[in-house]
Design a protein around this motif. Sequence first.
Motif, PDB file in Angstrom:
ATOM      1  N   THR B 128       3.656   7.392  16.307  1.00 40.65           N
ATOM      2  CA  THR B 128       3.508   6.925  14.714  1.00 40.65           C
ATOM      3  C   THR B 128       4.234   7.966  14.003  1.00 40.65           C
ATOM      4  O   THR B 128       4.851   7.429  13.102  1.00 40.65           O
ATOM      5  CB  THR B 128       2.146   7.103  14.443  1.00 40.65           C
ATOM      6  OG1 THR B 128       1.366   6.124  15.343  1.00 40.65           O
ATOM      7  CG2 THR B 128       1.685   6.411  13.138  1.00 40.65           C
ATOM      8  N   THR B 132       7.408   6.732  11.461  1.00 39.62           N
ATOM      9  CA  THR B 132       7.324   6.771   9.949  1.00 39.62           C
ATOM     10  C   THR B 132       8.152   7.848   9.453  1.00 39.62           C
ATOM     11  O   THR B 132       7.788   8.348   8.407  1.00 39.62           O
ATOM     12  CB  THR B 132       5.820   6.993   9.333  1.00 39.62           C
ATOM     13  OG1 THR B 132       5.342   8.059  10.210  1.00 39.62           O
ATOM     14  CG2 THR B 132       4.959   5.762   9.950  1.00 39.62           C
ATOM     15  N   GLU B 133       9.222   8.308  10.493  1.00 37.63           N
ATOM     16  CA  GLU B 133      10.010   9.394  10.010  1.00 37.63           C
ATOM     17  C   GLU B 133       9.127  10.707   9.786  1.00 37.63           C
ATOM     18  O   GLU B 133       9.947  11.831   9.183  1.00 37.63           O
ATOM     19  CB  GLU B 133      10.901   9.112   8.696  1.00 37.63           C
ATOM     20  CG  GLU B 133      11.674   7.980   8.753  1.00 37.63           C
ATOM     21  CD  GLU B 133      12.493   7.516   7.712  1.00 37.63           C
ATOM     22  OE1 GLU B 133      11.945   7.274   6.650  1.00 37.63           O
ATOM     23  OE2 GLU B 133      13.724   7.302   7.861  1.00 37.63           O
ATOM     24  N   GLN B 134       8.114  11.075   9.991  1.00 34.93           N
ATOM     25  CA  GLN B 134       7.539  12.307   9.786  1.00 34.93           C
ATOM     26  C   GLN B 134       8.048  13.587  10.824  1.00 34.93           C
ATOM     27  O   GLN B 134       8.368  14.599  10.395  1.00 34.93           O
ATOM     28  CB  GLN B 134       6.041  12.192  10.184  1.00 34.93           C
ATOM     29  CG  GLN B 134       5.078  11.525   9.084  1.00 34.93           C
ATOM     30  CD  GLN B 134       3.683  11.159   9.385  1.00 34.93           C
ATOM     31  OE1 GLN B 134       3.049  12.111   9.847  1.00 34.93           O
ATOM     32  NE2 GLN B 134       3.288   9.956   9.629  1.00 34.93           N
ATOM     33  N   ASP B 136      11.214  13.300  11.825  1.00 33.41           N
ATOM     34  CA  ASP B 136      12.584  13.608  11.029  1.00 33.41           C
ATOM     35  C   ASP B 136      12.450  14.611   9.912  1.00 33.41           C
ATOM     36  O   ASP B 136      13.032  15.465   9.669  1.00 33.41           O
ATOM     37  CB  ASP B 136      13.247  12.388  10.517  1.00 33.41           C
ATOM     38  CG  ASP B 136      13.783  11.390  11.444  1.00 33.41           C
ATOM     39  OD1 ASP B 136      13.680  12.017  12.815  1.00 33.41           O
ATOM     40  OD2 ASP B 136      13.918  10.158  11.372  1.00 33.41           O
ATOM     41  N   ALA B 137      11.255  14.467   9.123  1.00 30.26           N
ATOM     42  CA  ALA B 137      10.835  15.434   8.121  1.00 30.26           C
ATOM     43  C   ALA B 137      10.798  16.835   8.611  1.00 30.26           C
ATOM     44  O   ALA B 137      11.372  17.721   7.898  1.00 30.26           O
ATOM     45  CB  ALA B 137       9.558  14.861   7.224  1.00 30.26           C
ATOM     46  N   LEU B 138      10.275  17.063   9.749  1.00 31.75           N
ATOM     47  CA  LEU B 138      10.060  18.210  10.260  1.00 31.75           C
ATOM     48  C   LEU B 138      11.264  18.931  10.509  1.00 31.75           C
ATOM     49  O   LEU B 138      11.496  20.015  10.514  1.00 31.75           O
ATOM     50  CB  LEU B 138       8.991  18.233  11.476  1.00 31.75           C
ATOM     51  CG  LEU B 138       7.704  18.170  11.571  1.00 31.75           C
ATOM     52  CD1 LEU B 138       6.828  17.851  12.955  1.00 31.75           C
ATOM     53  CD2 LEU B 138       7.049  19.432  10.839  1.00 31.75           C
ATOM     54  N   GLU B 139      11.929  18.070  11.409  1.00 29.59           N
ATOM     55  CA  GLU B 139      13.511  18.649  11.602  1.00 29.59           C
ATOM     56  C   GLU B 139      14.389  18.995  10.547  1.00 29.59           C
ATOM     57  O   GLU B 139      14.893  19.957  10.416  1.00 29.59           O
ATOM     58  CB  GLU B 139      14.096  17.496  12.508  1.00 29.59           C
ATOM     59  CG  GLU B 139      13.549  17.182  13.792  1.00 29.59           C
ATOM     60  CD  GLU B 139      13.721  18.287  14.937  1.00 29.59           C
ATOM     61  OE1 GLU B 139      14.397  19.169  14.873  1.00 29.59           O
ATOM     62  OE2 GLU B 139      12.719  18.508  16.019  1.00 29.59           O
ATOM     63  N   VAL B 140      14.306  17.977   9.416  1.00 24.05           N
ATOM     64  CA  VAL B 140      15.053  18.379   8.363  1.00 24.05           C
ATOM     65  C   VAL B 140      14.493  19.471   7.689  1.00 24.05           C
ATOM     66  O   VAL B 140      15.347  20.461   7.142  1.00 24.05           O
ATOM     67  CB  VAL B 140      15.034  17.233   7.473  1.00 24.05           C
ATOM     68  CG1 VAL B 140      15.578  17.612   5.920  1.00 24.05           C
ATOM     69  CG2 VAL B 140      15.955  15.934   7.906  1.00 24.05           C
TER      70      VAL B 140
END
Lengths: 249, 271
Positions: B128, B132-134, B136-140
């Motif tokens: 999930t 929901t790109e969470q 990706d948010a961590l990686e960014v």
Amino acid sequence: MKSAISCKNIIKRFGEHTILKNLSIEIPKGKITTILGYSGAGKSTLMKHFLGLVKPTQGSLTVLDQNVPTLSDDELRKFRKRFGMLFQYAALFDSLTTYENIAFPLKEFTDLNKNEILERVKELLTAVGLNEDSLYKLPSELSGGMRKRVGLARALALKPEILLYDEPTTGLDPITTKMVNDLITTTGRTENTTELTSVIISHDIQATLKISDYIAFLEKGEIIEFSPTEEFKNTTHPTIRKFLDLTTH
Amino acid sequence: MLAIKNVFNKFFEIVGENVLSKLEGIGSFATHFFSIMYWTFKSPYRIKLFIDQLYFIGNKSLFIVALTSLFSGMVITYQTYIGMKVMGAYTLVGPIVVLTIAKELAPVFSAIIVTGRCGAAMAAEIGTMKVTEQIDALEVMGISSRQYLGVPRVWATMVALPLLNLVFLFVANVGSWFVGVELLGIEEAKYYAKLKEFVDFNVLLEGLIKAGVFGYIVGLIGTYHGFKVQGGAEGVGKGTNAAVVWGMIVILILDYFLTSLLVRLLYDYGV
């Protein structure tokens, strides 16, 4: 004008598919630049290059004076701390409250104590137009617009040098869209953030024309136009004219 | 002739695609394994997340492990008693049941329960976050998602399963004692004497080692299928399903190979 991001002759291939074809662009520092284009034009792939999430097959890419493709994994992780990103659907951690979401990068990367973090979170919340009522709410208890604001507050937490926006107004109602656009403009032009470079990926032409200093148009992996907004409005390029006419009427 | 050639071409195309896709799957699982190992030894060490996961896995599975083990111990004792009574060796019921539970049932059942409850939850939660790109948010933000989400879950499962294995073993033996001694009338002194004769520390150790290995595998498979999720809700569903199915299959296959290895290492049976 100094560039924050400099792409020279970038080619990106995934297997047999060429996504970016000899792409060159100089994104100016301290300005709001929007990259427009149809779906599948390569906008997201280009943004991933800026962050070092994808390496170009060919060509050179300099971001904030760093030669991104040559950075090691550890260097890339440090480098990414200089970015903030607002995702299409905010990408808030759904098990964390508003406070915890905004405090997340501060806890991870700063030595601030609990009180200092709380103060900084409140400051960021005010900056994006939210009050303290939403501090301990979960993302599921927030509206779409509020989530975007919290996402922006989180992206700004570490005072980034480049702020990336991925389709910031997709799926929002007109009032929330205006609010997000105003927020992008305010954030990008606030006096103490004159060094902040904003890069927006969008296909919302009306918002783009209002908020951008520069506009680039990406088609089939190539930048076919890159100019200041006023010049862009009067472009004679047939593809862009078609795009402009279709989306403004 | 051309038709036969086309059929052959098609056949080899399908076989080739399947082989390549399986090899790709093995490669990506191996990458996940090495990535988890790599990030385990890199700071910052996520101790709090590890403890949270340990609590989540242990707490979530404790009741069901206890309940399952109680009735498993009881029914195996009952069945073994019937069989052994025919041969007049019913006093061996205790050690037979304890050996079966300690060496096989406790680690395998606990692992299957944890796969169903926690392996699935890991795949669903990480999946999930992916859609929901969470992640990706961590990686960014410059945070490794494997380190933040994968490492604590994998190691917590590895530590939690031996603990659950001990719970299973204890409760199953209580059930076995109750049925054997209290209901079927095996003399208590003989029951314990035979246990002492046949059961030693290596029996317990074998189960604990198996549980630890199964725990690592369950965590690895659960997180792998979470990170592999693509698309939306359907992708999350598929990932969760794959985590449970593959988790169970791998545990049962691995059990045989682990048993044959541990038997050689821990006992002198000459096999």
